[in-house]
Design a protein around this motif. Structure first.
Motif, PDB file in Angstrom:
ATOM      1  N   GLU A  49       9.121  -5.920  11.616  1.00  0.00           N
ATOM      2  CA  GLU A  49       9.274  -4.541  11.821  1.00  0.00           C
ATOM      3  C   GLU A  49       8.653  -4.098  10.677  1.00  0.00           C
ATOM      4  O   GLU A  49       8.998  -4.549   9.261  1.00  0.00           O
ATOM      5  CB  GLU A  49      10.606  -4.108  11.860  1.00  0.00           C
ATOM      6  N   PRO A  50       7.760  -3.057  10.694  1.00  0.00           N
ATOM      7  CA  PRO A  50       6.961  -2.494   9.489  1.00  0.00           C
ATOM      8  C   PRO A  50       8.091  -1.776   8.649  1.00  0.00           C
ATOM      9  O   PRO A  50       8.990  -1.217   8.996  1.00  0.00           O
ATOM     10  CB  PRO A  50       6.220  -1.456   9.994  1.00  0.00           C
ATOM     11  N   LYS A  51       8.005  -2.096   7.321  1.00  0.00           N
ATOM     12  CA  LYS A  51       8.838  -1.486   6.192  1.00  0.00           C
ATOM     13  C   LYS A  51       8.266  -0.171   5.836  1.00  0.00           C
ATOM     14  O   LYS A  51       7.201  -0.136   5.020  1.00  0.00           O
ATOM     15  CB  LYS A  51       9.196  -2.474   5.314  1.00  0.00           C
ATOM     16  N   LEU A  52       9.111   0.869   6.169  1.00  0.00           N
ATOM     17  CA  LEU A  52       8.630   2.082   5.606  1.00  0.00           C
ATOM     18  C   LEU A  52       8.858   2.260   4.004  1.00  0.00           C
ATOM     19  O   LEU A  52      10.126   2.023   3.707  1.00  0.00           O
ATOM     20  CB  LEU A  52       9.280   3.318   6.280  1.00  0.00           C
ATOM     21  N   ILE A  53       7.771   2.775   3.179  1.00  0.00           N
ATOM     22  CA  ILE A  53       8.207   2.681   1.748  1.00  0.00           C
ATOM     23  C   ILE A  53       8.221   4.236   1.407  1.00  0.00           C
ATOM     24  O   ILE A  53       8.562   4.351   0.347  1.00  0.00           O
ATOM     25  CB  ILE A  53       7.031   1.946   0.948  1.00  0.00           C
ATOM     26  N   GLY A  54       7.537   5.298   2.250  1.00  0.00           N
ATOM     27  CA  GLY A  54       7.795   6.292   1.638  1.00  0.00           C
ATOM     28  C   GLY A  54       6.712   7.452   2.429  1.00  0.00           C
ATOM     29  O   GLY A  54       6.409   7.147   3.918  1.00  0.00           O
ATOM     30  N   TYR A  55       6.406   8.623   1.923  1.00  0.00           N
ATOM     31  CA  TYR A  55       5.632   9.603   2.886  1.00  0.00           C
ATOM     32  C   TYR A  55       4.266   9.776   1.651  1.00  0.00           C
ATOM     33  O   TYR A  55       4.745   9.926   0.598  1.00  0.00           O
ATOM     34  CB  TYR A  55       6.501  10.582   3.061  1.00  0.00           C
ATOM     35  N   ASP A  56       3.145  10.029   2.329  1.00  0.00           N
ATOM     36  CA  ASP A  56       2.100  10.309   1.343  1.00  0.00           C
ATOM     37  C   ASP A  56       2.368  11.852   1.130  1.00  0.00           C
ATOM     38  O   ASP A  56       3.086  12.563   1.567  1.00  0.00           O
ATOM     39  CB  ASP A  56       0.911   9.997   2.177  1.00  0.00           C
ATOM     40  N   TYR A  57       1.155  12.562   0.426  1.00  0.00           N
ATOM     41  CA  TYR A  57       1.159  13.874  -0.151  1.00  0.00           C
ATOM     42  C   TYR A  57       1.239  14.682   1.175  1.00  0.00           C
ATOM     43  O   TYR A  57       1.825  15.734   0.659  1.00  0.00           O
ATOM     44  CB  TYR A  57      -0.032  13.877  -0.877  1.00  0.00           C
ATOM     45  N   ALA A  58       0.939  14.268   2.482  1.00  0.00           N
ATOM     46  CA  ALA A  58       0.809  15.218   3.476  1.00  0.00           C
ATOM     47  C   ALA A  58       2.018  15.089   4.176  1.00  0.00           C
ATOM     48  O   ALA A  58       1.942  15.820   5.480  1.00  0.00           O
ATOM     49  CB  ALA A  58      -0.548  15.115   4.132  1.00  0.00           C
ATOM     50  N   GLY A  59       2.925  14.262   3.984  1.00  0.00           N
ATOM     51  CA  GLY A  59       4.049  14.109   4.950  1.00  0.00           C
ATOM     52  C   GLY A  59       4.007  13.027   5.762  1.00  0.00           C
ATOM     53  O   GLY A  59       4.809  12.907   6.400  1.00  0.00           O
ATOM     54  N   ARG A  60       2.972  12.409   5.869  1.00  0.00           N
ATOM     55  CA  ARG A  60       2.766  11.203   6.847  1.00  0.00           C
ATOM     56  C   ARG A  60       3.518   9.845   6.393  1.00  0.00           C
ATOM     57  O   ARG A  60       3.610   9.621   5.210  1.00  0.00           O
ATOM     58  CB  ARG A  60       1.356  10.517   7.241  1.00  0.00           C
ATOM     59  N   GLU A  61       3.998   9.046   7.269  1.00  0.00           N
ATOM     60  CA  GLU A  61       4.880   7.893   7.101  1.00  0.00           C
ATOM     61  C   GLU A  61       3.718   6.626   6.296  1.00  0.00           C
ATOM     62  O   GLU A  61       2.697   6.799   7.033  1.00  0.00           O
ATOM     63  CB  GLU A  61       5.602   7.318   8.032  1.00  0.00           C
ATOM     64  N   VAL A  62       4.150   6.304   5.607  1.00  0.00           N
ATOM     65  CA  VAL A  62       3.467   5.211   4.792  1.00  0.00           C
ATOM     66  C   VAL A  62       4.135   3.881   4.938  1.00  0.00           C
ATOM     67  O   VAL A  62       5.486   3.666   4.436  1.00  0.00           O
ATOM     68  CB  VAL A  62       3.018   5.436   3.222  1.00  0.00           C
ATOM     69  N   PHE A  63       3.695   2.694   5.421  1.00  0.00           N
ATOM     70  CA  PHE A  63       4.377   1.632   5.711  1.00  0.00           C
ATOM     71  C   PHE A  63       3.842   0.572   4.448  1.00  0.00           C
ATOM     72  O   PHE A  63       2.632   0.609   3.859  1.00  0.00           O
ATOM     73  CB  PHE A  63       4.188   0.792   6.882  1.00  0.00           C
ATOM     74  N   GLU A  64       4.575  -0.495   4.238  1.00  0.00           N
ATOM     75  CA  GLU A  64       4.513  -1.598   3.329  1.00  0.00           C
ATOM     76  C   GLU A  64       3.102  -2.151   3.399  1.00  0.00           C
ATOM     77  O   GLU A  64       2.055  -2.425   2.372  1.00  0.00           O
ATOM     78  CB  GLU A  64       5.428  -2.717   3.493  1.00  0.00           C
ATOM     79  N   SER A  65       2.632  -2.396   4.623  1.00  0.00           N
ATOM     80  CA  SER A  65       1.141  -3.027   4.996  1.00  0.00           C
ATOM     81  C   SER A  65       0.107  -2.201   5.024  1.00  0.00           C
ATOM     82  O   SER A  65      -1.022  -2.695   5.052  1.00  0.00           O
ATOM     83  CB  SER A  65       1.328  -3.535   6.433  1.00  0.00           C
ATOM     84  N   ASP A  66       0.318  -0.916   4.834  1.00  0.00           N
ATOM     85  CA  ASP A  66      -0.800   0.356   4.527  1.00  0.00           C
ATOM     86  C   ASP A  66      -1.497   0.024   3.279  1.00  0.00           C
ATOM     87  O   ASP A  66      -0.841   0.022   2.247  1.00  0.00           O
ATOM     88  CB  ASP A  66      -0.180   1.642   4.770  1.00  0.00           C
TER      89      ASP A  66
END
Length: 65
Positions: free
Chosen positions: A20-37
């Motif tokens: 399961e991809p781990k969500l680490i936060g949101y970028d400056y535009a509010g999009r989800e950012v995952f650990e693998s990004d």
């Protein structure tokens, strides 16, 4: 095999089976950012690879051709 599990049932129960991809936060535009990004963190902002130009414009930079 030496590990900290007391038996195979405990090992199976505590070992993740599906990734399961781990969500680490949101970028400056509010999009989800995952650990693998692929990402850059600058001054507390998360910037995904390829969004550097848009980030600078969003933060008040001027576009130069």
């Amino acid at each position: 095999m030496n590990d900290n599990f007391s038996n195979q049932n405990e090992r199976d129960r505590l070992t993740p089976t599906d990734y399961e991809p781990k969500l680490i936060g949101y970028d400056y535009a509010g999009r989800e950012v995952f650990e693998s990004d692929s990402r850059i963190i600058f001054d507390g902002y998360i910037i995904c690879e390829g969004d550097e130009h848009d980030f600078l414009l969003t933060m008040g930079g001027d576009a130069v051709d």
